[in-house]
Motif scaffolding. Structure first.
Motif, PDB file in Angstrom:
ATOM      1  N   ASN A 290       0.825  -1.211   0.000  1.00  0.00           N
ATOM      2  CA  ASN A 290       0.000   0.000   0.000  1.00  0.00           C
ATOM      3  C   ASN A 290       0.859   1.262   0.000  1.00  0.00           C
ATOM      4  O   ASN A 290       2.002   1.250   0.447  1.00  0.00           O
ATOM      5  N   PHE A 291       0.288   2.337  -0.520  1.00  0.00           N
ATOM      6  CA  PHE A 291       0.920   3.653  -0.512  1.00  0.00           C
ATOM      7  C   PHE A 291      -0.164   4.689  -0.771  1.00  0.00           C
ATOM      8  O   PHE A 291      -1.285   4.354  -1.175  1.00  0.00           O
ATOM      9  N   THR A 292       0.160   5.961  -0.537  1.00  0.00           N
ATOM     10  CA  THR A 292      -0.744   7.061  -0.874  1.00  0.00           C
ATOM     11  C   THR A 292      -0.085   7.948  -1.915  1.00  0.00           C
ATOM     12  O   THR A 292       1.108   8.233  -1.825  1.00  0.00           O
ATOM     13  N   LEU A 293      -0.865   8.381  -2.906  1.00  0.00           N
ATOM     14  CA  LEU A 293      -0.406   9.405  -3.841  1.00  0.00           C
ATOM     15  C   LEU A 293      -0.961  10.733  -3.342  1.00  0.00           C
ATOM     16  O   LEU A 293      -2.149  11.020  -3.482  1.00  0.00           O
ATOM     17  N   PHE A 294      -0.082  11.540  -2.725  1.00  0.00           N
ATOM     18  CA  PHE A 294      -0.505  12.826  -2.163  1.00  0.00           C
ATOM     19  C   PHE A 294      -0.375  13.934  -3.209  1.00  0.00           C
ATOM     20  O   PHE A 294       0.647  14.054  -3.892  1.00  0.00           O
ATOM     21  N   VAL A 295      -1.399  14.754  -3.301  1.00  0.00           N
ATOM     22  CA  VAL A 295      -1.423  15.916  -4.183  1.00  0.00           C
ATOM     23  C   VAL A 295      -1.522  17.170  -3.324  1.00  0.00           C
ATOM     24  O   VAL A 295      -2.480  17.326  -2.557  1.00  0.00           O
ATOM     25  N   PRO A 296      -0.555  18.082  -3.392  1.00  0.00           N
ATOM     26  CA  PRO A 296      -0.583  19.280  -2.542  1.00  0.00           C
ATOM     27  C   PRO A 296      -1.475  20.382  -3.120  1.00  0.00           C
ATOM     28  O   PRO A 296      -1.602  20.531  -4.333  1.00  0.00           O
ATOM     29  N   SER A 297      -2.086  21.149  -2.211  1.00  0.00           N
ATOM     30  CA  SER A 297      -2.824  22.366  -2.562  1.00  0.00           C
ATOM     31  C   SER A 297      -2.393  23.447  -1.585  1.00  0.00           C
ATOM     32  O   SER A 297      -1.988  23.157  -0.453  1.00  0.00           O
ATOM     33  N   PHE A 298      -2.510  24.708  -2.020  1.00  0.00           N
ATOM     34  CA  PHE A 298      -2.046  25.823  -1.195  1.00  0.00           C
ATOM     35  C   PHE A 298      -3.186  26.811  -0.970  1.00  0.00           C
ATOM     36  O   PHE A 298      -3.984  27.086  -1.869  1.00  0.00           O
ATOM     37  N   TYR A 299      -3.242  27.324   0.272  1.00  0.00           N
ATOM     38  CA  TYR A 299      -4.351  28.181   0.688  1.00  0.00           C
ATOM     39  C   TYR A 299      -3.818  29.453   1.336  1.00  0.00           C
ATOM     40  O   TYR A 299      -2.665  29.500   1.782  1.00  0.00           O
ATOM     41  N   SER A 300      -4.669  30.451   1.414  1.00  0.00           N
ATOM     42  CA  SER A 300      -4.230  31.753   1.919  1.00  0.00           C
ATOM     43  C   SER A 300      -3.948  31.731   3.414  1.00  0.00           C
ATOM     44  O   SER A 300      -3.221  32.582   3.927  1.00  0.00           O
ATOM     45  N   SER A 301      -4.517  30.745   4.127  1.00  0.00           N
ATOM     46  CA  SER A 301      -4.313  30.667   5.577  1.00  0.00           C
ATOM     47  C   SER A 301      -4.460  29.230   6.047  1.00  0.00           C
ATOM     48  O   SER A 301      -5.024  28.378   5.346  1.00  0.00           O
TER      49      SER A 301
END
Length: 443
Positions: A290-301
């Motif tokens: 097993n593994f996770t494919l992480f996708v990053p997102s960026f937010y103002s706070s």
């Protein structure tokens, strides 16, 4: 009057305290934590409903997340931006100093392994993937407990430690005054090393001192459970690998790959997520990887990032321990997996999830990223991904919004330092510990 008071006894705080006692044996050092001593961290609750802790010691207390599987990745390729902060050569040198210290307290019993494979790097690049490399000292839960207990026994003879202590306020004049549930402390310098678990408290304290956080990051991703032998072609020379995919609309990275491992529930921030457990933590090895494919997102706070996490992960949880699982074949057909189908699946789920349809539960960017990743992965391994592969929604990695610090991890408030994950610069045990060593040298 203390010379340095460290708030937070996770790995960054521990390694900083240890280094300070070596460099400045006459200095008066205090280490404070809201949680318990390592020997008293015994919560084994399998759900938040079962937990009876006032402050859950699965994540909080001496050694912090280092108490878990104790997986130290020595690399600048991932795990934070320490290399960009202090220089890649110095960051790498400090991470190997972390390893030397771990080994001096019993960590050498865990074999060091490497994921570097030049042949795999070339093959991956040809199909649009990048291989991120690291050297790994995976202590495991039992050995990690022994190593950090040994560190505790050294520190308790050299510094003052307060556990089960709430910090109400930090006030600055010529020195600092820290108001706690056990009394007031005067100190020349204050170091915050509260990790991700103490983020809300840290932001309140920093705001009162005139320090405001910047943008924040949140990683979400699908955890994959597949046949253990499906990735033999790329794991023949390494125990695990970390693959990175970058496209115009997204980028993603595989994390926590566990050959012969299993999936367990992870509890953080009041949310429940699928997490991977290494085979060394189990009574017997499993048949899946097993593994996770992480996708990053960026937010103002940080508040905005946390709200998104609550909406996505909390929406799946529905106020309980609900995690959705779906077969790859059913995802492709855009149909729900049923419990009847799951019961006869050739890849037996290691986590008791609720059969369903991730299309109805998860934002499309994470499913789209996984589909594109699988397309490249199939080319890399030379065969189709088994359509009975299982997909779990949804895993998360949380990051702190950065409060600006200089090259010594000192904030705009003279004498106040932020290290480890609460600095926003590190996201791994090795880089967090290394930041503690570095700040101790600089302070």
């Amino acid at each position: 009057m203390y010379d340095v008071t460290i708030i937070g006894a996770g790995v960054s705080g521990i390694f900083m305290a240890y280094e300070l006692t070596k460099r400045y044996p006459e200095a008066k050092i205090m280490l404070i934590d809201k949680g318990k001593k390592l020997s008293e961290r015994n919560c084994k609750a399998r759900s938040k409903q079962e937990c009876l802790c006032d402050v859950c010691d699965q994540y909080i207390g001496f050694a912090g997340l280092g108490k878990s599987e104790g997986k130290f990745n020595y690399t600048n390729d991932f795990g934070g931006s320490l290399g960009r902060k202090i220089g890649t050569v110095q960051a790498e040198k400090l991470m190997w100093e972390v390893d030397r210290i771990l080994c001096s307290f019993g960590g050498e019993e865990a074999e060091l392994y490497h994921t570097h494979s030049p042949e795999l790097e070339v093959s991956a690049k040809s199909v649009g993937l990048e291989v991120l490399t690291t050297s790994v000292r995976h202590l495991g839960t039992k050995r990690s407990h022994h190593v950090f207990q040994s560190l505790y026994e050294v520190l308790t003879k050299r510094i003052d430690l307060w556990f089960g202590t709430d910090v109400y306020s930090i006030e600055k004049s010529d020195s600092f005054e820290i108001n706690t549930s056990k009394g007031n402390i005067k100190t020349k310098k204050v170091v915050l090393s509260t990790g991700n678990s103490g983020s809300e408290w840290m932001y309140r304290q920093c705001e009162q001192l005139g320090l405001l956080p910047g943008p924040a990051r949140l990683d979400l991703g699908i955890r994959v459970e597949m046949r253990e032998n499906q990735l033999e072609a790329i794991l023949k020379d390494t125990f695990e690998t970390k693959l990175h995919i970058k496209r115009e609309a997204f980028e993603g990275t595989t994390y926590c790959m566990n050959p012969n491992g299993r999936i367990i529930r992870k509890y953080q921030h009041g949310l429940v997520m699928p997490d991977g457990q290494n085979k060394r933590e189990q009574d017997k090895a499993g048949n899946n990887l097993n593994f996770t494919l992480f996708v990053p997102s960026f937010y103002s706070s940080k508040e905005e990032a946390d709200l998104v996490a609550q909406q996505v992960i909390g929406g799946i949880n529905r106020g309980r321990d609900r995690i959705v699982v779906q077969r790859l074949q059913d995802l492709k057909k855009q149909q729900a997996t049923t419990s009847h189908i799951l019961s006869s699946n050739s890849i037996v789920p290691s986590l008791d999830g609720e059969a369903g349809n991730l299309i109805d539960e998860v934002p499309n960017i994470y499913l789209g990223a996984l589909r594109e990743f699988f397309d490249s992965l199939e080319k890399l391994i030379g065969e189709p991904i088994d359509e009975e592969t299982l997909l779990y929604g949804i895993d998360g990695k949380f990051y702190e919004a950065k409060i600006p610090t200089n090259d010594s991890f000192e904030t705009d408030v003279t004498g106040l330092f932020l290290i480890g994950d609460c600095s926003g610069e590190t996201h791994s045990l090795s880089q967090a510990a290394a930041s503690g060593l570095y700040a101790a040298k600089m302070i």
